[in-house]
Design an enzyme around this catalytic site. Structure first.
Site, PDB file in Angstrom:
ATOM      1  N   GLU A 197       4.202  -5.021   7.710  1.00 52.12           N
ATOM      2  CA  GLU A 197       3.326  -3.958   8.217  1.00 52.12           C
ATOM      3  C   GLU A 197       3.484  -3.720   9.710  1.00 52.12           C
ATOM      4  O   GLU A 197       3.283  -2.608  10.193  1.00 52.12           O
ATOM      5  CB  GLU A 197       1.853  -4.280   7.918  1.00 52.12           C
ATOM      6  CG  GLU A 197       1.462  -4.213   6.456  1.00 52.12           C
ATOM      7  CD  GLU A 197       1.579  -5.541   5.737  1.00 52.12           C
ATOM      8  OE1 GLU A 197       2.390  -6.397   6.166  1.00 52.12           O
ATOM      9  OE2 GLU A 197       0.870  -5.745   4.739  1.00 52.12           O
ATOM     10  N   GLY A 235       1.086  -5.156   1.034  1.00 51.21           N
ATOM     11  CA  GLY A 235      -0.006  -5.339   0.077  1.00 51.21           C
ATOM     12  C   GLY A 235       0.471  -5.958  -1.231  1.00 51.21           C
ATOM     13  O   GLY A 235      -0.317  -6.578  -1.943  1.00 51.21           O
ATOM     14  N   GLU A 285       0.279  -9.548  -0.652  1.00 52.36           N
ATOM     15  CA  GLU A 285      -1.147  -9.912  -0.575  1.00 52.36           C
ATOM     16  C   GLU A 285      -1.778  -9.940  -1.976  1.00 52.36           C
ATOM     17  O   GLU A 285      -2.617 -10.793  -2.261  1.00 52.36           O
ATOM     18  CB  GLU A 285      -1.877  -8.919   0.341  1.00 52.36           C
ATOM     19  CG  GLU A 285      -1.437  -9.088   1.788  1.00 52.36           C
ATOM     20  CD  GLU A 285      -1.894  -7.945   2.690  1.00 52.36           C
ATOM     21  OE1 GLU A 285      -1.576  -6.785   2.376  1.00 52.36           O
ATOM     22  OE2 GLU A 285      -2.563  -8.211   3.702  1.00 52.36           O
ATOM     23  N   ALA A 328       0.853  -1.197   0.000  1.00 50.58           N
ATOM     24  CA  ALA A 328       0.000   0.000   0.000  1.00 50.58           C
ATOM     25  C   ALA A 328       0.884   1.240   0.000  1.00 50.58           C
ATOM     26  O   ALA A 328       1.984   1.235   0.572  1.00 50.58           O
ATOM     27  CB  ALA A 328      -0.896  -0.010   1.236  1.00 50.58           C
TER      28      ALA A 328
HETATM   29  N1  CAA Z   1       4.659   3.225  -0.161  1.00 46.97           N
HETATM   30  C1  CAA Z   1       5.152   4.370  -0.613  1.00 46.97           C
HETATM   31  N2  CAA Z   1       6.376   4.496  -1.165  1.00 46.97           N
HETATM   32  C2  CAA Z   1       7.120   3.380  -1.248  1.00 46.97           C
HETATM   33  C3  CAA Z   1       6.666   2.131  -0.801  1.00 46.97           C
HETATM   34  C4  CAA Z   1       5.370   2.088  -0.227  1.00 46.97           C
HETATM   35  N3  CAA Z   1       4.815   0.931   0.208  1.00 46.97           N
HETATM   36  N4  CAA Z   1       7.630   1.213  -1.018  1.00 46.97           N
HETATM   37  C5  CAA Z   1       8.649   1.850  -1.598  1.00 46.97           C
HETATM   38  N5  CAA Z   1       8.350   3.167  -1.745  1.00 46.97           N
HETATM   39  C6  CAA Z   1       9.184   4.232  -2.307  1.00 46.97           C
HETATM   40  C7  CAA Z   1      10.218   4.696  -1.295  1.00 46.97           C
HETATM   41  O1  CAA Z   1       9.662   5.593  -0.366  1.00 46.97           O
HETATM   42  C8  CAA Z   1      11.236   5.341  -2.210  1.00 46.97           C
HETATM   43  O2  CAA Z   1      10.759   6.606  -2.577  1.00 46.97           O
HETATM   44  P1  CAA Z   1      11.724   7.923  -2.452  1.00 46.97           P
HETATM   45  O3  CAA Z   1      12.790   7.654  -3.475  1.00 46.97           O
HETATM   46  O4  CAA Z   1      10.823   9.034  -2.796  1.00 46.97           O
HETATM   47  O5  CAA Z   1      12.255   7.919  -1.072  1.00 46.97           O
HETATM   48  C9  CAA Z   1      11.180   4.455  -3.460  1.00 46.97           C
HETATM   49  O6  CAA Z   1       9.939   3.748  -3.390  1.00 46.97           O
HETATM   50  C10 CAA Z   1      12.299   3.444  -3.519  1.00 46.97           C
HETATM   51  O7  CAA Z   1      12.267   2.674  -2.322  1.00 46.97           O
HETATM   52  P2  CAA Z   1      13.540   2.472  -1.360  1.00 46.97           P
HETATM   53  O8  CAA Z   1      14.538   3.561  -1.583  1.00 46.97           O
HETATM   54  O9  CAA Z   1      13.024   2.303   0.030  1.00 46.97           O
HETATM   55  O10 CAA Z   1      14.115   1.102  -1.931  1.00 46.97           O
HETATM   56  P3  CAA Z   1      15.021   0.053  -1.139  1.00 46.97           P
HETATM   57  O11 CAA Z   1      15.529  -0.886  -2.174  1.00 46.97           O
HETATM   58  O12 CAA Z   1      16.007   0.733  -0.273  1.00 46.97           O
HETATM   59  O13 CAA Z   1      14.006  -0.731  -0.172  1.00 46.97           O
HETATM   60  C11 CAA Z   1      11.933  -1.831   0.400  1.00 46.97           C
HETATM   61  C12 CAA Z   1      12.981  -1.537  -0.709  1.00 46.97           C
HETATM   62  C13 CAA Z   1      12.579  -2.712   1.478  1.00 46.97           C
HETATM   63  C14 CAA Z   1      10.770  -2.597  -0.259  1.00 46.97           C
HETATM   64  C15 CAA Z   1      11.456  -0.494   1.026  1.00 46.97           C
HETATM   65  O14 CAA Z   1      11.071   0.373  -0.021  1.00 46.97           O
HETATM   66  C16 CAA Z   1      10.301  -0.635   1.968  1.00 46.97           C
HETATM   67  O15 CAA Z   1      10.489  -1.041   3.102  1.00 46.97           O
HETATM   68  N6  CAA Z   1       9.075  -0.285   1.499  1.00 46.97           N
HETATM   69  C17 CAA Z   1       7.886  -0.342   2.321  1.00 46.97           C
HETATM   70  C18 CAA Z   1       7.413  -1.773   2.469  1.00 46.97           C
HETATM   71  C19 CAA Z   1       6.213  -1.840   3.405  1.00 46.97           C
HETATM   72  O16 CAA Z   1       6.314  -1.594   4.589  1.00 46.97           O
HETATM   73  N7  CAA Z   1       5.044  -2.194   2.842  1.00 46.97           N
HETATM   74  C20 CAA Z   1       3.818  -2.283   3.593  1.00 46.97           C
HETATM   75  C21 CAA Z   1       2.931  -1.109   3.265  1.00 46.97           C
HETATM   76  S1  CAA Z   1       1.454  -1.088   4.234  1.00 46.97           S
HETATM   77  C22 CAA Z   1       0.456  -2.228   3.502  1.00 46.97           C
HETATM   78  O17 CAA Z   1       0.775  -2.776   2.453  1.00 46.97           O
HETATM   79  C23 CAA Z   1      -0.841  -2.492   4.185  1.00 46.97           C
HETATM   80  C24 CAA Z   1      -1.623  -3.600   3.600  1.00 46.97           C
HETATM   81  O18 CAA Z   1      -1.602  -4.714   4.095  1.00 46.97           O
HETATM   82  C25 CAA Z   1      -2.474  -3.394   2.451  1.00 46.97           C
END
Ligand code: CAA
Length: 260
Positions: A134, A111, A114, A67
């Site tokens: 999450e 997500g 998922e 998400a």
């Molecule tokens: N939402 C918004 N932006 C996201 C994102 C997300 N879920 N995942 C990645 N991005 C963005 C980052 O913010 C970054 O943007 P900026 O360049 O503007 O900072 C860009 O994508 C590149 O990501 P990273 O620099 O973080 O890439 P990385 O290789 O260092 O790390 C990653 C990769 C480990 C996947 C890391 O991006 C991360 O931890 N992302 C979030 C994962 C997460 O927690 N997902 C759960 C979301 S909540 C959810 O999904 C609820 C549900 O059940 C429906």
């Protein structure tokens, strides 16, 4: 029809539709706009008779990061409840009637994991990473992760992933039955297309009913599931493709199915 957040293609000859999530700058974070686009693209796949199999994929680095955290971080409970912002259209993928393959390279987390779980088959590139992080954000899986992951890989592993946020690599995902196969990252789309072409070449009614019956296994007691399967099996004897498929077998020739 062009989408803001997706690239789509459809090959009429093979019946294979490809939907590629296309927000690489955000690792395909599942924004409201993307989920609306995805819903619309999936509606079209179900409506278009010639689509026999759908591939849902992302980019080399990410199937999806989940998400869109930036979009949802300031939501209040009443807003998230009334807008129903996760379940309103997210389940559309799980309700698709045509077979759908998730071709996963890179991150499929939150997500994103998922969404892959809503597909019928997950084909993983050797660089794929799956998980439900999450809990680290102060929330929990909200699009079926605790339910579908537990059914796919069992309670203990699901608990570990959901309670720690640890990601598992493709080999571990294959070992625990989350994915059907792991392939080299550079071969992912060729393998996915080949699998999709095979599925799309099958008689449509039989393939769609098979999908329906397998999914039914997750919703019902065994005796009801067996009964459901038997009725679907029997109903296929009303189709021309059943006659052709069995005649061709007996006559030792290739079948020419009518609906494909
Ligand atoms: N939402 C918004 N932006 C996201 C994102 C997300 N879920 N995942 C990645 N991005 C963005 C980052 O913010 C970054 O943007 P900026 O360049 O503007 O900072 C860009 O994508 C590149 O990501 P990273 O620099 O973080 O890439 P990385 O290789 O260092 O790390 C990653 C990769 C480990 C996947 C890391 O991006 C991360 O931890 N992302 C979030 C994962 C997460 O927690 N997902 C759960 C979301 S909540 C959810 O999904 C609820 C549900 O059940 C429906």
């Amino acid at each position: 029809m062009p989408y803001e957040t997706l690239l789509t293609e459809f090959d009429e000859d093979t019946g294979v539709a490809v939907i590629q999530m296309n927000r690489p700058e955000a690792l395909n974070a599942l924004s409201e706009a993307m989920m609306n686009d995805l819903t619309s693209a999936l509606d079209r796949c179900d409506k278009e008779d010639k689509v026999g199999c759908v591939i849902l994929t992302g980019t080399k680095k990410a199937f999806s990061g989940g998400a869109d955290i930036k979009e949802i971080k300031d939501k209040t409970f009443p807003e998230s409840y009334y807008e129903d912002f996760i379940s309103r259209n997210w389940e559309r993928t799980a309700r698709l009637r045509k077979p759908i393959i998730a071709a996963v390279a890179g991150y499929a987390v939150g997500g994103g994991c998922e969404l892959a779980l809503m597909c019928d088959i997950i084909l993983a590139a050797d660089n794929a990473k799956f998980g439900q992080p999450e809990v680290r954000l102060g929330v929990m899986p909200g699009a079926g992760g605790t339910q579908r992951l537990a059914r796919a890989i069992g309670k203990s592993k699901t608990m570990e992933l959901c309670l720690t946020g640890r990601l598992m690599d493709a080999a571990e995902a294959e070992r625990f039955g989350l994915v059907s196969r792991v392939v080299k990252a550079e071969d992912l789309m060729d393998e996915a297309r080949s699998l999709a072409r095979t599925i799309a070449s099958m008689p449509m009614a039989g393939a769609m009913m098979t999908k329906e019956a397998v999914n039914y296994a997750y919703e019902t007691p065994l005796s009801q599931g067996i009964q459901f399967e038997r009725r679907l099996f029997q109903s296929l004897f009303s189709t021309a493709d059943q006659k052709e498929g069995m005649d061709a077998y007996v006559e030792k020739r290739s079948a020419h199915f009518r609906d494909k």
